[in-house]
Design a protein around this motif. Structure first.
Motif, mmCIF file in Angstrom:
data_model
loop_
_atom_site.group_PDB
_atom_site.id
_atom_site.type_symbol
_atom_site.label_atom_id
_atom_site.label_comp_id
_atom_site.label_asym_id
_atom_site.label_seq_id
_atom_site.Cartn_x
_atom_site.Cartn_y
_atom_site.Cartn_z
ATOM 1 N N ARG A 187 0.891 -1.167 0.000
ATOM 2 C CA ARG A 187 0.000 0.000 0.000
ATOM 3 C C ARG A 187 0.926 1.214 0.000
ATOM 4 O O ARG A 187 1.482 1.580 1.034
ATOM 5 N N PHE A 188 1.076 1.801 -1.159
ATOM 6 C CA PHE A 188 2.130 2.771 -1.448
ATOM 7 C C PHE A 188 1.564 4.188 -1.487
ATOM 8 O O PHE A 188 0.527 4.444 -2.117
ATOM 9 N N VAL A 189 2.259 5.115 -0.816
ATOM 10 C CA VAL A 189 1.879 6.528 -0.832
ATOM 11 C C VAL A 189 2.967 7.305 -1.558
ATOM 12 O O VAL A 189 4.121 7.342 -1.103
ATOM 13 N N ASP A 190 2.625 7.917 -2.688
ATOM 14 C CA ASP A 190 3.583 8.675 -3.496
ATOM 15 C C ASP A 190 3.321 10.161 -3.295
ATOM 16 O O ASP A 190 2.347 10.710 -3.823
ATOM 17 N N CYS A 191 4.183 10.820 -2.539
ATOM 18 C CA CYS A 191 4.043 12.247 -2.243
ATOM 19 C C CYS A 191 4.983 13.040 -3.145
ATOM 20 O O CYS A 191 6.201 12.925 -3.026
ATOM 21 N N GLY A 192 4.413 13.832 -4.035
ATOM 22 C CA GLY A 192 5.190 14.524 -5.048
ATOM 23 C C GLY A 192 5.363 13.620 -6.242
ATOM 24 O O GLY A 192 6.466 13.226 -6.613
ATOM 25 N N ALA A 193 4.240 13.282 -6.887
ATOM 26 C CA ALA A 193 4.235 12.216 -7.890
ATOM 27 C C ALA A 193 4.663 12.676 -9.274
ATOM 28 O O ALA A 193 4.831 11.852 -10.168
ATOM 29 N N TYR A 194 4.807 13.987 -9.479
ATOM 30 C CA TYR A 194 5.174 14.547 -10.784
ATOM 31 C C TYR A 194 4.196 14.025 -11.847
ATOM 32 O O TYR A 194 3.000 14.256 -11.752
ATOM 33 N N ASP A 195 4.667 13.310 -12.854
ATOM 34 C CA ASP A 195 3.777 12.832 -13.916
ATOM 35 C C ASP A 195 3.517 11.335 -13.823
ATOM 36 O O ASP A 195 2.994 10.725 -14.753
ATOM 37 N N GLY A 196 3.897 10.730 -12.686
ATOM 38 C CA GLY A 196 3.677 9.298 -12.493
ATOM 39 C C GLY A 196 4.893 8.439 -12.751
ATOM 40 O O GLY A 196 4.787 7.212 -12.824
ATOM 41 N N ASP A 197 6.078 9.056 -12.829
ATOM 42 C CA ASP A 197 7.285 8.279 -13.129
ATOM 43 C C ASP A 197 7.573 7.232 -12.058
ATOM 44 O O ASP A 197 7.925 6.085 -12.370
ATOM 45 N N LYS A 212 -2.767 -1.031 -3.201
ATOM 46 C CA LYS A 212 -3.284 0.322 -3.438
ATOM 47 C C LYS A 212 -2.148 1.319 -3.561
ATOM 48 O O LYS A 212 -1.059 1.117 -3.015
ATOM 49 N N ILE A 213 -2.425 2.410 -4.296
ATOM 50 C CA ILE A 213 -1.510 3.550 -4.374
ATOM 51 C C ILE A 213 -2.306 4.828 -4.121
ATOM 52 O O ILE A 213 -3.337 5.063 -4.756
ATOM 53 N N TRP A 214 -1.814 5.636 -3.180
ATOM 54 C CA TRP A 214 -2.331 6.993 -2.998
ATOM 55 C C TRP A 214 -1.333 7.966 -3.638
ATOM 56 O O TRP A 214 -0.125 7.859 -3.399
ATOM 57 N N VAL A 215 -1.822 8.892 -4.426
ATOM 58 C CA VAL A 215 -0.956 9.781 -5.193
ATOM 59 C C VAL A 215 -1.282 11.232 -4.840
ATOM 60 O O VAL A 215 -2.423 11.676 -4.999
ATOM 61 N N PHE A 216 -0.261 11.989 -4.378
ATOM 62 C CA PHE A 216 -0.423 13.406 -4.053
ATOM 63 C C PHE A 216 0.442 14.248 -4.995
ATOM 64 O O PHE A 216 1.643 14.014 -5.124
ATOM 65 N N GLU A 217 -0.186 15.238 -5.640
ATOM 66 C CA GLU A 217 0.551 16.142 -6.528
ATOM 67 C C GLU A 217 -0.192 17.489 -6.586
ATOM 68 O O GLU A 217 -1.339 17.543 -7.018
ATOM 69 N N PRO A 218 0.465 18.593 -6.149
ATOM 70 C CA PRO A 218 -0.205 19.895 -6.112
ATOM 71 C C PRO A 218 -0.153 20.685 -7.416
ATOM 72 O O PRO A 218 -0.999 21.556 -7.637
ATOM 73 N N ASN A 222 1.135 18.958 -13.751
ATOM 74 C CA ASN A 222 1.557 17.592 -13.434
ATOM 75 C C ASN A 222 0.360 16.710 -13.106
ATOM 76 O O ASN A 222 0.302 15.542 -13.510
ATOM 77 N N PHE A 223 -0.604 17.268 -12.375
ATOM 78 C CA PHE A 223 -1.776 16.486 -11.995
ATOM 79 C C PHE A 223 -2.586 16.085 -13.228
ATOM 80 O O PHE A 223 -3.122 14.967 -13.294
ATOM 81 N N ALA A 224 -2.670 16.984 -14.199
ATOM 82 C CA ALA A 224 -3.385 16.658 -15.438
ATOM 83 C C ALA A 224 -2.724 15.476 -16.145
ATOM 84 O O ALA A 224 -3.410 14.594 -16.695
ATOM 85 N N ARG A 225 -1.392 15.435 -16.121
ATOM 86 C CA ARG A 225 -0.676 14.303 -16.714
ATOM 87 C C ARG A 225 -0.976 13.006 -15.953
ATOM 88 O O ARG A 225 -1.108 11.932 -16.548
ATOM 89 N N LEU A 226 -1.068 13.122 -14.629
ATOM 90 C CA LEU A 226 -1.391 11.952 -13.813
ATOM 91 C C LEU A 226 -2.788 11.428 -14.133
ATOM 92 O O LEU A 226 -3.004 10.214 -14.229
ATOM 93 N N VAL A 227 -3.746 12.332 -14.284
ATOM 94 C CA VAL A 227 -5.108 11.938 -14.622
ATOM 95 C C VAL A 227 -5.125 11.175 -15.943
ATOM 96 O O VAL A 227 -5.759 10.114 -16.075
ATOM 97 N N ASP A 228 -4.415 11.705 -16.940
ATOM 98 C CA ASP A 228 -4.342 11.030 -18.245
ATOM 99 C C ASP A 228 -3.744 9.632 -18.103
ATOM 100 O O ASP A 228 -4.240 8.663 -18.696
ATOM 101 N N TYR A 229 -2.678 9.555 -17.318
ATOM 102 C CA TYR A 229 -1.999 8.271 -17.141
ATOM 103 C C TYR A 229 -2.921 7.238 -16.489
ATOM 104 O O TYR A 229 -3.037 6.093 -16.960
ATOM 105 N N VAL A 230 -3.598 7.640 -15.400
ATOM 106 C CA VAL A 230 -4.457 6.709 -14.670
ATOM 107 C C VAL A 230 -5.657 6.298 -15.516
ATOM 108 O O VAL A 230 -6.091 5.134 -15.491
ATOM 109 N N GLU A 231 -6.190 7.236 -16.298
ATOM 110 C CA GLU A 231 -7.314 6.897 -17.174
ATOM 111 C C GLU A 231 -6.903 5.859 -18.216
ATOM 112 O O GLU A 231 -7.665 4.941 -18.537
ATOM 113 N N LYS A 232 -5.696 5.999 -18.747
ATOM 114 C CA LYS A 232 -5.207 5.025 -19.725
ATOM 115 C C LYS A 232 -4.966 3.665 -19.072
ATOM 116 O O LYS A 232 -5.204 2.611 -19.675
#
Length: 358
Positions: A187-197, A212-218, A222-232
Motif C-alpha cells: 500500500r504505497f503513498v507517493d508524495c510529489g508524484a510529478y507525472d507518475g514516473d 493500493k496507491i495513494w498519489v499526491f501532486e499539487p 503535473n496532476f493533469a498528466r497523472l489523470v491522463d496516465y491513470v485513465e489510460k
C-alpha cells in the motif's frame, strides 16, 4: 572564514570578472548560482538569465530571456554560465545560437548552496548522532561525503558511489538495502508524484501486483498528466489527490515552476490544498515516498500516526534543505526507534540524496 569551496569558485571565475555574464537556467540551481556570484561581488556582471521553462520574465531581480532571444541580444563581451546539470544539452543549444565554446562555462561548485561553516559546527552533535545511527558503512561514507561537498566543493566522490533504481533499493540492485523488498500486499503513498514516473517504476517492480496507491501532486499541469496516465491504465487501485502533503490540512502559497521543481513557498503566486497524511489515510500503509521540494519534514510530522503504528518503508528526499540531512533521519528515528536508517545518492551531485528507513 571562507570555505575551501568558496575559494575554489573565486579561482574558477576570476577570468570572468570583466565579462557580461548570463546564467543559463533560472530554476533552483540558477538561483543558487546567482546568490553565490552576488556574495563574491559579481552582482553587476550578471545581465540576466536564459531559460525556456515557465513564463516568468524576471527572477530574483534579473531579466529572463528565451534561448531564441540570444542572437538578438548582441551584447559584447558576453559569457554564459550553465546553471543546470544538463550540461551537454545546454552547451549544444548555446552553440546552435552562435555562442563560441570558449564563452560557455560550467562550474559545479557554483550550484551548491552557500552554507556557512558555522551551521555545521552548531549542529555537529546532531550530525554525529545521525552518523552513529546509520545502518551500513556505505551510508556512513556517503553521509560524510555530503558535508565535504558543502565545505570543500569535493563533489567527485559521488560519481563513484551513486546507486541505481531510485526509491527501490531492493535485493540484487546496486547499493541494495537489506530488508527493503516489495510484496503483492504493498500500500504505497507517493508524495510529489510529478507525472507518475515513480508509480510506473513501482508497478513494474511489483509486476503490477499490489493493493493500493495513494498519489499526491499539487501542481496543476503535473496532476493533469497523472489523470491522463491513470485513465489510460484503468487501474482503480490508484487514488489521485490534487494537493500537497504537510503537517496539517490547510491552503498554502505555492510557486509553480511548470516543472519538477514546483514547491510550497512563503510568497507563492497561488494557493494549493495540503493534507496531513494521518487525516486522509486510515488504512495500513507499507511504503511512503516523499520528494516534495523541502516540505518533507513537515509531511513526516503529518504522518506521525502512520509511521508509529504501521512502520512503513520510507524513502525521503533530504537534499532540498541542508538541515534535512540531520533533522529528517533523527525525526524518523524518534517517531519509530525500530527503524534502520540508510543514506543513498543517485546522481554525481548532492541532488537526489535519499534517506531510507526500513
Amino acid at each position: 572564514m571562507k570555505s575551501e569551496r568558496k575559494r575554489r569558485i573565486e579561482i574558477l571565475i576570476e577570468k570572468l570578472k570583466e565579462r557580461n555574464i548570463y546564467l543559463y537556467g533560472a530554476g533552483i540551481r540558477g538561483k543558487v548560482a546567482l546568490e553565490n556570484l552576488n556574495i563574491l561581488g559579481y552582482e553587476k556582471n550578471i545581465c540576466g538569465f536564459v531559460d525556456d521553462n515557465g513564463q516568468k520574465e524576471w527572477v530574483q531581480g534579473k531579466r529572463v530571456w528565451r534561448t531564441d532571444d540570444i542572437e538578438s541580444l548582441a551584447i559584447p563581451n558576453a559569457s554564459f554560465i550553465i546553471t543546470t546539470y544538463a550540461v551537454k544539452k545546454m552547451a549544444c543549444r548555446l552553440m546552435e545560437k552562435g555562442i563560441s565554446a570558449e564563452n560557455i562555462h560550467f562550474f559545479t561548485e557554483l550550484l551548491i548552496d552557500d552554507v556557512a561553516i558555522e551551521t555545521f559546527r552548531t549542529n555537529r552533535e546532531k550530525i554525529e548522532q545521525v552518523y552513529n545511527i546509520l545502518s551500513d558503512n556505505l551510508s556512513k561514507y556517503l553521509y560524510k561525503s555530503l558535508f565535504d561537498i558543502y565545505i570543500n566543493g569535493n563533489i567527485g566522490i559521488l560519481s563513484r558511489t551513486k546507486g541505481d533504481c531510485q526509491y527501490f533499493p531492493g535485493e540484487g540492485e546496486n547499493n541494495e538495502i537489506e530488508g527493503f523488498y516489495l510484496s503483492e500486499h504493498e500500500r504505497f503513498v507517493d508524495c510529489g508524484a510529478y507525472d507518475g514516473d515513480t508509480i510506473r517504476s513501482f508497478k513494474i517492480r511489483t509486476k503490477d501486483k499490489y493493493k493500493k496507491i495513494w498519489v499526491f501532486e499539487p501542481d496543476a499541469d503535473n496532476f493533469a498528466r497523472l489523470v491522463d496516465y491513470v485513465e489510460k491504465e484503468q487501474d482503480k487501485r490508484i487514488e489521485l489527490i490534487k494537493g500537497g502533503v504537510y503537517s496539517q490540512n490547510d491552503n498554502m502559497p505555492f510557486c509553480r515552476n511548470c516543472s519538477t521543481t514546483s514547491a510550497l513557498a512563503q510568497y507563492g503566486e497561488e494557493k494549493v490544498r495540503v493534507y496531513q497524511l494521518d487525516s486522509v489515510i486510515e488504512e495500513p500503509v507499507t511504503f511512503i515516498k516523499m520528494d516534495i521540494e523541502g516540505s518533507e519534514k513537515e509531511a513526516i510530522l503529518g504522518a506521525r500516526r502512520i509511521i508509529t503504528e504501521y512502520k512503513p518503508k520510507l524513502a525521503i528526499c533530504i537534499y532540498h534543505k541542508v538541515e534535512d540531512f540531520w533533522e529528517i533521519p533523527l525525526l524518523i528515528k524518534a517517531l519509530n526507534p525500530d527503524y534502520n536508517i540508510y543514506i543513498r545518492n543517485y546522481e554525481d551531485r548532492i541532488d537526489e540524496t535519499i534517506c531510507y528507513a526500513v
